[in-house]
Design an enzyme around this catalytic site. Structure first.
Site, mmCIF file in Angstrom:
data_model
loop_
_atom_site.group_PDB
_atom_site.id
_atom_site.type_symbol
_atom_site.label_atom_id
_atom_site.label_comp_id
_atom_site.label_asym_id
_atom_site.label_seq_id
_atom_site.Cartn_x
_atom_site.Cartn_y
_atom_site.Cartn_z
ATOM 1 C CD GLU A 269 42.222 37.229 36.423
ATOM 2 O OE1 GLU A 269 41.992 37.782 37.525
ATOM 3 O OE2 GLU A 269 42.791 36.131 36.313
ATOM 4 C CG ASP A 302 44.933 33.574 35.183
ATOM 5 O OD1 ASP A 302 45.440 32.532 34.728
ATOM 6 O OD2 ASP A 302 44.592 33.691 36.382
ATOM 7 C CG HIS A 305 41.910 32.996 33.102
ATOM 8 N ND1 HIS A 305 41.361 34.050 33.779
ATOM 9 C CD2 HIS A 305 42.102 32.027 34.022
ATOM 10 C CE1 HIS A 305 41.240 33.746 35.058
ATOM 11 N NE2 HIS A 305 41.699 32.517 35.230
ATOM 12 C CG HIS A 329 46.339 36.924 37.800
ATOM 13 N ND1 HIS A 329 45.080 36.686 38.298
ATOM 14 C CD2 HIS A 329 46.816 38.013 38.464
ATOM 15 C CE1 HIS A 329 44.797 37.604 39.204
ATOM 16 N NE2 HIS A 329 45.827 38.412 39.322
ATOM 17 C CG ASP A 337 41.973 28.629 35.180
ATOM 18 O OD1 ASP A 337 43.185 28.849 35.318
ATOM 19 O OD2 ASP A 337 41.092 29.328 35.697
ATOM 20 C CG ASP A 339 44.432 28.588 39.136
ATOM 21 O OD1 ASP A 339 45.094 29.520 38.666
ATOM 22 O OD2 ASP A 339 43.192 28.528 39.071
ATOM 23 C CG ASP A 369 45.483 33.483 40.117
ATOM 24 O OD1 ASP A 369 45.335 32.844 41.171
ATOM 25 O OD2 ASP A 369 44.534 33.845 39.393
#
Ligand code: RNT
Ligand code: ZN
Length: 462
Positions: A269, A302, A305, A329, A337, A339, A369
């Site tokens: 990743e 991800d 990302h 993800h 980022d 999340d 994620d």
């Protein structure tokens, strides 16, 4: 005589008064109210009746929603254990999270032990239709015997997880933990200039793949072990090349041993930047794309990302031109980022469309994620996972063939018109029926279960 203005104001006040009165008359808000309760004379619930009508509407577009639901039921999403305890883990090393990761919020009731985390996870999956997986991180090892460092981890440190997963018929995925550790405090791990530190982390990487294989063997479902490292620099490095050269060598050492893909598969990743690695990330997207293609590894995309104006959805068909399988993800970056919990955004729908319309669904290991500690953590799992499935359902039930035909004919007017009309097709009725059929609360009625669990379980945690 009153002026028209006064009359209008009077009417408004009267109207407003009625709205207020009306609201007061309504039954109190109950998030657990079951929306399947209204049954008609034929014995059908309102969900079943709504589905019947929706099914006809989709059939008129050439889509069979019964088949759509059968396909959706085969999708297994890997839910990340770390949403349940803010990426805490159970090693109690006292190291701060680090690695550029940051969890904000202090909502009460965080899982403090493996048992609590498993119980919370069970609550979450009871509210998500389908059969899904749990994605573990190495720092969730249980040191029931003597404590070992990360370069000595063994499957036995996960025996409780394995036994539990087996009893619940859950698949397990895995991740090396290259953060929250003294040997990662410099922000460098596999690319560290010090050979001893690299060796330590290489050993960790190897151990984790073996643990992944033990998961796969015990559960009869191949484990995905995903490798992400935080390595990077806050300011401009003087030698970008050296770190990448060392990372390449370290990765080759981690992956040197062949493992049966029926037991474990590996993925790598990349990332654009992190807190403290703003100017340079060793494992960038290009680095890992090349690595995955040449070393036959999966690439993990991800969705947080990339540069905010880049589309992770657009990358799907590009990387699949070279890779047989990829991992995701799914996350939601807000300005960075960050999340955040996955929502049913345009980006998520675009991603699901690419997976489904490109026929990549069976070649993609979908994982989530994100980590939000500012809301109920069980709800965070449920919201994100249900949204992922809703996005897939929408892509599966969309009249893609018709829209494509318009494109082939050069009729871009119809393509745009149909893409927009598609957005208001009765997906909600199909989703509710899917939940209903799966024995999971439809609509918002899952929330009542979460509130009850919060009251009875989470609030008891000091
Ligand atoms: C970090 C990566 C990585 C982590 C987890 C906890 O930016 O996204 O996947 O979130 O390993
Ligand atoms: Zn990630």
């Amino acid at each position: 005589m009153r002026s028209p203005r006064e009359t209008a104001a009077g009417n408004l006040i009267q109207l407003y008064g009625n709205i207020v009165k009306d609201t007061v008359k309504r039954p109190p808000y109950d998030p657990g109210r079951n929306i399947t309760e209204s049954i008609d004379m034929t014995g059908k619930t309102s969900i079943e009746r709504a589905y019947q009508l929706a099914k006809e509407r989709f059939a008129s577009q050439g889509v069979n929603t019964d088949n759509v639901l059968k396909r959706l039921a085969r999708v297994s999403v890997s839910l990340h254990c770390w949403q349940g305890d803010d990426v805490g883990g159970f090693e109690n090393l006292g190291s701060e999270l680090g690695g550029g990761l940051a969890v904000t919020g202090n909502y009460p009731g965080k899982a403090r032990t493996p048992g609590e985390l498993r119980a919370d996870f069970e609550k979450a999956i009871s509210l998500i239709p389908g059969r899904h997986r749990l994605n573990l991180h190495a720092c969730y090892a249980e040191m029931t015997g003597p404590k070992v460092d990360r370069d000595e981890l063994q499957p036995e440190h996960f025996k409780n997880w394995i036994a539990w997963a087996k009893s619940r018929r859950l698949g397990l995925d895995f991740n090396q933990t290259y953060f929250a550790h003294a040997k990662a405090s410099s922000g460098l791990t596999l690319s560290h200039p010090d050979r001893a530190i690299r060796t330590f982390w290489i050993e960790h990487g190897i151990r984790c793949r073996e643990i992944g294989a033990a998961f796969g063997k015990a559960l009869g479902k191949s484990c995905l072990t995903n490798l992400w490292i935080p390595d990077g620099m806050k300011d401009n490095p003087a030698d970008r090349k050296a770190y990448r050269g060392r990372l390449l060598e370290s990765l080759d050492a981690v992956f040197a041993k062949k493992i049966d893909p029926k037991l474990n598969v590996d993925s790598v990743e990349g990332k654009l930047f992190g807190i403290g690695s703003e100017c340079y990330v060793v494992g960038s997207h290009e680095f890992y794309l090349g690595y995955a293609i040449t070393r036959k590894k999966l690439l993990t995309i991800d969705t947080g990302h990339y540069h905010p104006t880049e589309s992770p959805a657009d990358k799907i068909s590009a990387v699949f031109a070279y890779l047989p399988e990829i991992a995701l993800h799914v996350s939601r970056g807000v300005r960075w980022d960050s999340d955040h919990v996955v929502t049913l955004s345009d980006e998520l729908q675009a991603l699901a469309q690419e997976l489904v319309w490109g026929d990549y669904l069976e070649r993609t290991r979908i994982g989530l994620d994100y980590f939000d500690a500012s809301i109920n953590r069980v709800a965070a799992w449920v919201i994100g996972a249900r949204n992922m499935l809703k996005a897939l359902l929408m892509a599966l039930a969309a009249p893609a063939a018709t829209i494509r035909q318009a494109e082939i004919e050069g009729d871009y007017t119809s393509r745009l018109a149909l893409q927009e009309e598609m957005k208001t097709l009765p997906f909600g009725a199909v989703w509710d029926f899917y939940c209903h059929q799966a024995g999971v609360p439809a609509g918002e009625s899952w929330l009542g279960e979460v509130k009850r669990h919060e009251k009875e379980v989470l609030s008891q945690r000091a």
